[in-house]
Design a protein around this motif. Structure first.
Motif, PDB file in Angstrom:
ATOM      1  N   MET A   1      33.095 -49.855 125.927  1.00  0.00           N
ATOM      2  CA  MET A   1      32.674 -51.214 126.141  1.00  0.00           C
ATOM      3  C   MET A   1      33.828 -51.976 126.782  1.00  0.00           C
ATOM      4  SD  MET A   1      31.559 -54.063 123.345  1.00  0.00           S
ATOM      5  CE  MET A   1      29.980 -53.396 123.065  1.00  0.00           C
ATOM      6  N   LYS A   2      33.560 -52.610 127.886  1.00  0.00           N
ATOM      7  CA  LYS A   2      34.583 -53.389 128.568  1.00  0.00           C
ATOM      8  C   LYS A   2      34.746 -54.735 127.869  1.00  0.00           C
ATOM      9  CE  LYS A   2      33.668 -51.160 132.893  1.00  0.00           C
ATOM     10  NZ  LYS A   2      33.233 -51.254 134.250  1.00  0.00           N
ATOM     11  N   LYS A   3      35.895 -55.351 128.071  1.00  0.00           N
ATOM     12  CA  LYS A   3      36.175 -56.610 127.377  1.00  0.00           C
ATOM     13  C   LYS A   3      35.167 -57.712 127.678  1.00  0.00           C
ATOM     14  CE  LYS A   3      40.931 -56.120 126.124  1.00  0.00           C
ATOM     15  NZ  LYS A   3      42.207 -56.770 125.998  1.00  0.00           N
ATOM     16  N   PRO A   4      34.768 -57.948 128.948  1.00  0.00           N
ATOM     17  CA  PRO A   4      33.763 -59.002 129.167  1.00  0.00           C
ATOM     18  C   PRO A   4      32.450 -58.732 128.437  1.00  0.00           C
ATOM     19  CG  PRO A   4      34.812 -58.430 131.233  1.00  0.00           C
ATOM     20  CD  PRO A   4      35.281 -57.427 130.207  1.00  0.00           C
ATOM     21  N   MET A  45      23.878 -56.684 116.436  1.00  0.00           N
ATOM     22  CA  MET A  45      25.032 -56.857 117.320  1.00  0.00           C
ATOM     23  C   MET A  45      26.319 -56.267 116.739  1.00  0.00           C
ATOM     24  SD  MET A  45      23.892 -57.911 120.094  1.00  0.00           S
ATOM     25  CE  MET A  45      25.421 -58.122 120.932  1.00  0.00           C
ATOM     26  N   PRO A  46      26.652 -56.482 115.464  1.00  0.00           N
ATOM     27  CA  PRO A  46      27.855 -55.829 114.936  1.00  0.00           C
ATOM     28  C   PRO A  46      27.762 -54.301 114.994  1.00  0.00           C
ATOM     29  CG  PRO A  46      27.186 -57.579 113.477  1.00  0.00           C
ATOM     30  CD  PRO A  46      26.089 -57.405 114.480  1.00  0.00           C
ATOM     31  N   LEU A  47      26.587 -53.774 114.744  1.00  0.00           N
ATOM     32  CA  LEU A  47      26.395 -52.324 114.827  1.00  0.00           C
ATOM     33  C   LEU A  47      26.612 -51.840 116.258  1.00  0.00           C
ATOM     34  CD1 LEU A  47      25.538 -49.719 113.373  1.00  0.00           C
ATOM     35  CD2 LEU A  47      23.191 -50.289 113.999  1.00  0.00           C
ATOM     36  N   TYR A  48      26.092 -52.575 117.227  1.00  0.00           N
ATOM     37  CA  TYR A  48      26.270 -52.233 118.635  1.00  0.00           C
ATOM     38  C   TYR A  48      27.750 -52.243 119.021  1.00  0.00           C
ATOM     39  CZ  TYR A  48      26.255 -52.947 123.688  1.00  0.00           C
ATOM     40  OH  TYR A  48      26.506 -52.858 125.030  1.00  0.00           O
ATOM     41  N   VAL A  49      28.473 -53.260 118.574  1.00  0.00           N
ATOM     42  CA  VAL A  49      29.899 -53.358 118.903  1.00  0.00           C
ATOM     43  C   VAL A  49      30.680 -52.214 118.261  1.00  0.00           C
ATOM     44  CG1 VAL A  49      31.968 -54.771 118.577  1.00  0.00           C
ATOM     45  CG2 VAL A  49      29.839 -55.835 119.323  1.00  0.00           C
ATOM     46  N   VAL A  50      30.407 -51.916 117.011  1.00  0.00           N
ATOM     47  CA  VAL A  50      31.127 -50.853 116.307  1.00  0.00           C
ATOM     48  C   VAL A  50      30.844 -49.494 116.950  1.00  0.00           C
ATOM     49  CG1 VAL A  50      31.249 -49.587 114.115  1.00  0.00           C
ATOM     50  CG2 VAL A  50      31.345 -52.077 114.129  1.00  0.00           C
ATOM     51  N   VAL A  51      29.597 -49.224 117.268  1.00  0.00           N
ATOM     52  CA  VAL A  51      29.252 -47.943 117.898  1.00  0.00           C
ATOM     53  C   VAL A  51      29.895 -47.842 119.277  1.00  0.00           C
ATOM     54  CG1 VAL A  51      27.324 -46.624 118.881  1.00  0.00           C
ATOM     55  CG2 VAL A  51      27.147 -47.586 116.586  1.00  0.00           C
ATOM     56  N   PHE A  54      33.606 -47.221 118.796  1.00  0.00           N
ATOM     57  CA  PHE A  54      33.833 -45.869 118.301  1.00  0.00           C
ATOM     58  C   PHE A  54      33.647 -44.837 119.406  1.00  0.00           C
ATOM     59  CE2 PHE A  54      32.315 -41.906 116.360  1.00  0.00           C
ATOM     60  CZ  PHE A  54      33.436 -41.596 115.595  1.00  0.00           C
ATOM     61  N   SER A  55      32.620 -45.018 120.218  1.00  0.00           N
ATOM     62  CA  SER A  55      32.399 -44.053 121.301  1.00  0.00           C
ATOM     63  C   SER A  55      33.519 -44.128 122.332  1.00  0.00           C
ATOM     64  CB  SER A  55      31.046 -44.285 121.962  1.00  0.00           C
ATOM     65  OG  SER A  55      31.024 -45.514 122.634  1.00  0.00           O
ATOM     66  N   ARG A  56      34.027 -45.323 122.576  1.00  0.00           N
ATOM     67  CA  ARG A  56      35.172 -45.455 123.496  1.00  0.00           C
ATOM     68  C   ARG A  56      36.404 -44.778 122.910  1.00  0.00           C
ATOM     69  NH1 ARG A  56      37.784 -51.074 125.691  1.00  0.00           N
ATOM     70  NH2 ARG A  56      39.305 -50.104 127.054  1.00  0.00           N
ATOM     71  N   TRP A  57      36.641 -44.990 121.623  1.00  0.00           N
ATOM     72  CA  TRP A  57      37.792 -44.370 120.960  1.00  0.00           C
ATOM     73  C   TRP A  57      37.654 -42.852 120.980  1.00  0.00           C
ATOM     74  CZ3 TRP A  57      37.712 -41.419 116.459  1.00  0.00           C
ATOM     75  CH2 TRP A  57      38.972 -41.044 115.978  1.00  0.00           C
ATOM     76  N   LEU A  58      36.441 -42.375 120.725  1.00  0.00           N
ATOM     77  CA  LEU A  58      36.202 -40.939 120.698  1.00  0.00           C
ATOM     78  C   LEU A  58      36.406 -40.312 122.076  1.00  0.00           C
ATOM     79  CD1 LEU A  58      35.325 -38.690 118.766  1.00  0.00           C
ATOM     80  CD2 LEU A  58      32.986 -39.119 119.493  1.00  0.00           C
TER      81      LEU A  58
END
Length: 64
Positions: A1-4, A45-51, A54-58
Motif C-alpha cells: 500500500m502506497k502512502k497516499p 477499513m482497519p482490516l484492509y490497512v492491516v492486510v 502485512f502483505s507489503r511487509w511479507l
C-alpha cells in the motif's frame, strides 16, 4: 500500500467513524443506508490497512 492510498483509507475511516457517531436517532430512508455503509467501513477499513501492510511487509521480507 502506497502512502497516499494509506492516507485516503485512514481519512475514509475517520469520516465513516464520525458518521456513525453523529447519526440521528430517527433514521429513515437513505440515511439508514448511509449509516449501514459507514458502519461496515468502520470495521473493514482497519482490516484492509492491516492486510495491506502485512502483505507489503511479507513481500519485502521474502525478497531479501
Amino acid at each position: 500500500m502506497k502512502k497516499p492510498e494509506l492516507y485516503r483509507a485512514t481519512t475514509l475511516w475517520f469520516v465513516a467513524l464520525i458518521a456513525v457517531q453523529t447519526a440521528p436517532t430517527g433514521l429513515d430512508g437513505p440515511i439508514i443506508t448511509a449509516h449501514a455503509i459507514a458502519t461496515v467501513l468502520v470495521y473493514l477499513m482497519p482490516l484492509y490497512v492491516v492486510v495491506s501492510l502485512f502483505s507489503r511487509w511479507l513481500s519485502v521480507a521474502l525478497s531479501d
